[in-house]
Design a protein around this motif. Structure first.
Motif, PDB file in Angstrom:
ATOM      1  N   SER A  88       0.836  -1.208   0.000  1.00  0.00           N
ATOM      2  CA  SER A  88       0.000   0.000   0.000  1.00  0.00           C
ATOM      3  C   SER A  88       0.865   1.252   0.000  1.00  0.00           C
ATOM      4  O   SER A  88       0.555   2.233  -0.692  1.00  0.00           O
ATOM      5  CB  SER A  88      -0.917   0.010   1.226  1.00  0.00           C
ATOM      6  OG  SER A  88      -1.878  -1.020   1.158  1.00  0.00           O
ATOM      7  N   GLN A  89       1.950   1.220   0.765  1.00  0.00           N
ATOM      8  CA  GLN A  89       2.859   2.359   0.787  1.00  0.00           C
ATOM      9  C   GLN A  89       3.442   2.616  -0.599  1.00  0.00           C
ATOM     10  O   GLN A  89       3.532   3.762  -1.051  1.00  0.00           O
ATOM     11  CB  GLN A  89       3.991   2.109   1.788  1.00  0.00           C
ATOM     12  CG  GLN A  89       3.563   2.118   3.237  1.00  0.00           C
ATOM     13  CD  GLN A  89       4.714   1.782   4.166  1.00  0.00           C
ATOM     14  OE1 GLN A  89       5.881   1.992   3.845  1.00  0.00           O
ATOM     15  NE2 GLN A  89       4.398   1.251   5.338  1.00  0.00           N
ATOM     16  N   GLN A  90       3.851   1.550  -1.278  1.00  0.00           N
ATOM     17  CA  GLN A  90       4.427   1.694  -2.614  1.00  0.00           C
ATOM     18  C   GLN A  90       3.416   2.298  -3.581  1.00  0.00           C
ATOM     19  O   GLN A  90       3.755   3.181  -4.380  1.00  0.00           O
ATOM     20  CB  GLN A  90       4.897   0.336  -3.122  1.00  0.00           C
ATOM     21  CG  GLN A  90       6.046  -0.274  -2.337  1.00  0.00           C
ATOM     22  CD  GLN A  90       6.309  -1.711  -2.734  1.00  0.00           C
ATOM     23  OE1 GLN A  90       6.000  -2.132  -3.848  1.00  0.00           O
ATOM     24  NE2 GLN A  90       6.864  -2.484  -1.819  1.00  0.00           N
ATOM     25  N   ALA A  91       2.171   1.815  -3.519  1.00  0.00           N
ATOM     26  CA  ALA A  91       1.148   2.315  -4.439  1.00  0.00           C
ATOM     27  C   ALA A  91       0.846   3.782  -4.182  1.00  0.00           C
ATOM     28  O   ALA A  91       0.747   4.597  -5.121  1.00  0.00           O
ATOM     29  CB  ALA A  91      -0.122   1.475  -4.304  1.00  0.00           C
ATOM     30  N   ARG A  92       0.698   4.155  -2.918  1.00  0.00           N
ATOM     31  CA  ARG A  92       0.379   5.542  -2.599  1.00  0.00           C
ATOM     32  C   ARG A  92       1.562   6.458  -2.898  1.00  0.00           C
ATOM     33  O   ARG A  92       1.370   7.603  -3.335  1.00  0.00           O
ATOM     34  CB  ARG A  92      -0.049   5.653  -1.140  1.00  0.00           C
ATOM     35  CG  ARG A  92      -1.386   4.951  -0.863  1.00  0.00           C
ATOM     36  CD  ARG A  92      -1.941   5.307   0.486  1.00  0.00           C
ATOM     37  NE  ARG A  92      -3.259   4.715   0.670  1.00  0.00           N
ATOM     38  CZ  ARG A  92      -4.388   5.228   0.198  1.00  0.00           C
ATOM     39  NH1 ARG A  92      -4.344   6.355  -0.494  1.00  0.00           N
ATOM     40  NH2 ARG A  92      -5.542   4.627   0.407  1.00  0.00           N
ATOM     41  N   SER A  93       2.759   5.976  -2.669  1.00  0.00           N
ATOM     42  CA  SER A  93       3.935   6.783  -2.976  1.00  0.00           C
ATOM     43  C   SER A  93       4.055   7.024  -4.483  1.00  0.00           C
ATOM     44  O   SER A  93       4.382   8.132  -4.914  1.00  0.00           O
ATOM     45  CB  SER A  93       5.198   6.088  -2.459  1.00  0.00           C
ATOM     46  OG  SER A  93       6.344   6.856  -2.712  1.00  0.00           O
ATOM     47  N   LEU A  94       3.770   6.001  -5.264  1.00  0.00           N
ATOM     48  CA  LEU A  94       3.826   6.164  -6.715  1.00  0.00           C
ATOM     49  C   LEU A  94       2.735   7.110  -7.198  1.00  0.00           C
ATOM     50  O   LEU A  94       2.963   7.940  -8.097  1.00  0.00           O
ATOM     51  CB  LEU A  94       3.694   4.806  -7.403  1.00  0.00           C
ATOM     52  CG  LEU A  94       3.876   4.794  -8.921  1.00  0.00           C
ATOM     53  CD1 LEU A  94       5.222   5.376  -9.320  1.00  0.00           C
ATOM     54  CD2 LEU A  94       3.722   3.366  -9.470  1.00  0.00           C
ATOM     55  N   LEU A 153       2.319  10.439   5.992  1.00  0.00           N
ATOM     56  CA  LEU A 153       0.911  10.266   6.357  1.00  0.00           C
ATOM     57  C   LEU A 153       0.434   8.850   6.072  1.00  0.00           C
ATOM     58  O   LEU A 153      -0.375   8.291   6.826  1.00  0.00           O
ATOM     59  CB  LEU A 153       0.043  11.276   5.604  1.00  0.00           C
ATOM     60  CG  LEU A 153       0.081  12.720   6.128  1.00  0.00           C
ATOM     61  CD1 LEU A 153      -0.662  13.649   5.186  1.00  0.00           C
ATOM     62  CD2 LEU A 153      -0.504  12.799   7.531  1.00  0.00           C
ATOM     63  N   THR A 154       0.917   8.253   4.994  1.00  0.00           N
ATOM     64  CA  THR A 154       0.563   6.864   4.710  1.00  0.00           C
ATOM     65  C   THR A 154       1.040   5.948   5.825  1.00  0.00           C
ATOM     66  O   THR A 154       0.298   5.093   6.322  1.00  0.00           O
ATOM     67  CB  THR A 154       1.167   6.416   3.369  1.00  0.00           C
ATOM     68  OG1 THR A 154       0.613   7.200   2.316  1.00  0.00           O
ATOM     69  CG2 THR A 154       0.866   4.947   3.101  1.00  0.00           C
ATOM     70  N   VAL A 155       2.281   6.119   6.237  1.00  0.00           N
ATOM     71  CA  VAL A 155       2.848   5.288   7.307  1.00  0.00           C
ATOM     72  C   VAL A 155       2.088   5.507   8.614  1.00  0.00           C
ATOM     73  O   VAL A 155       1.753   4.544   9.323  1.00  0.00           O
ATOM     74  CB  VAL A 155       4.347   5.595   7.487  1.00  0.00           C
ATOM     75  CG1 VAL A 155       4.899   4.880   8.726  1.00  0.00           C
ATOM     76  CG2 VAL A 155       5.131   5.183   6.248  1.00  0.00           C
ATOM     77  N   LEU A 156       1.808   6.755   8.928  1.00  0.00           N
ATOM     78  CA  LEU A 156       1.093   7.051  10.169  1.00  0.00           C
ATOM     79  C   LEU A 156      -0.314   6.470  10.167  1.00  0.00           C
ATOM     80  O   LEU A 156      -0.787   5.951  11.187  1.00  0.00           O
ATOM     81  CB  LEU A 156       1.026   8.566  10.387  1.00  0.00           C
ATOM     82  CG  LEU A 156       2.346   9.252  10.753  1.00  0.00           C
ATOM     83  CD1 LEU A 156       2.177  10.765  10.704  1.00  0.00           C
ATOM     84  CD2 LEU A 156       2.833   8.815  12.122  1.00  0.00           C
TER      85      LEU A 156
END
Length: 318
Positions: A88-94, A153-156
């Motif tokens: 999910s982190q990878q997708a949101r970061s991209l 924010l994604t990580v949090l």
């Protein structure tokens, strides 16, 4: 257009889910990167073709993010849940990277919408708006800070959810305090070596207990345990989320996070949110008081001196 055939899921046994989640997500992310690169390097084409390609990219990214968010919450294997969070982190970061890509934005800003129908023109307008709301027009240092904030924010958000998901609490009660619950539920909750029964804050335990258990004190104890899941660990997380959201909104030219977030929603503005809440509260006040009066009347049959209905009594007497 993308193939919308339903996913073929692996067998639940073993570690097949971990490999499936990793491999299918990596393939989708690679397809999204390739699609974006193609849009930036290809000769200008018809606006509809560009929008169609962007739709495929958006579906690929959204599918990976949704897949990760689902399995991070529901899969029984901790390794799969951890990998789902990472994906999910990878997708949101991209997605953030795409939104801040000035070359990609230029592709859409340069499209000729003359041959598009009304719906397609609206789509193009929304795509351009999304780029602008992402911060693509800001200076490079600002874009870099926006990327940092969004990734954090994604990580949090994941940390907040994980603390709640894995923060199940329990109360311990005497067997006689199970009075009122269905017999099959009681049979599924035997006493331990110390003669006490553990009732967790998970829904299959909490909802029946708070609805049927006759013991008011035990119902209250379980409600308190349920309402404090994630406390105090998530307090600092929430404070950081609020601070980063406020900073992000200001970097993007908005006074507050509610103003930024509400702009693309039905409510329209941050100010309208408070107005709406006050309006609903005013409209609900009299009916709510009537409902509480009914509950209090019923409560006083058991406790004649009762002066108020506790939250832990509401489900039981409703």
């Amino acid at each position: 257009m993308s193939d919308l055939t339903p996913l073929s899921l692996p067998e639940p046994e073993g570690r097949a889910y971990l490999a499936w989640l990793t491999d299918t997500s990596a393939a989708a992310l690679d397809a999204a990167r390739t699609g974006a690169d193609r849009l930036k390097t290809a000769a200008p084409g018809p606006a509809w073709d560009v929008l169609s390609a962007w739709n495929d990219i958006d579906i690929a990214l959204g599918g990976v993010a949704a897949r990760g968010e689902l399995f991070s919450e529901v899969h029984p294997d901790p390794a799969v849940r951890e990998q789902a969070d990472a994906i999910s982190q990878q997708a949101r970061s991209l997605a953030t990277q795409f939104g801040l890509d000035t070359e990609l934005y230029a592709v859409f800003a340069g499209l000729d919408a003359a041959d598009l129908d009304a719906d397609s023109r609206r789509l193009l307008e929304r795509v351009l708006r999304s780029f602008r709301r992402s911060g693509v027009a800001t200076a490079e240092p600002t874009r870099a800070r926006i990327k940092e904030i969004r990734d954090r924010l994604t990580v949090l958000g994941q940390q907040f959810a994980k603390t709640i998901r894995e923060g199940t609490r329990a109360i311990r009660v005497r067997p006689e305090q199970l009075a009122g619950l269905p017999q099959d539920w009681i049979d599924a909750h035997p006493a331990d070596e110390q003669g006490l029964v553990s009732i967790t804050t998970d829904y299959p335990d909490a909802l029946p207990f708070r609805t049927f258990a006759h013991d008011a004190a035990a119902r209250r104890d379980l409600l308190v345990a349920s309402l404090t899941v994630g406390y105090p660990d998530n307090v600092a997380v929430l404070h950081e989320i609020f601070a980063l959201r406020a900073e992000l909104a200001q970097l993007l030219g908005y006074a507050t996070w509610p103003d930024y977030d509400a702009e693309v929603k039905m409510i329209g503005s941050g100010e309208a949110i408070a107005t709406f809440i006050d309006k609903i509260a005013d409209a609900a006040d009299a009916p709510a008081r009537r409902d509480v009066a009914v509950l209090l009347e019923r409560l006083r049959r058991d406790h004649p001196d009762a002066e108020r209905v506790e939250s832990s009594d509401a489900a039981y007497y409703a």
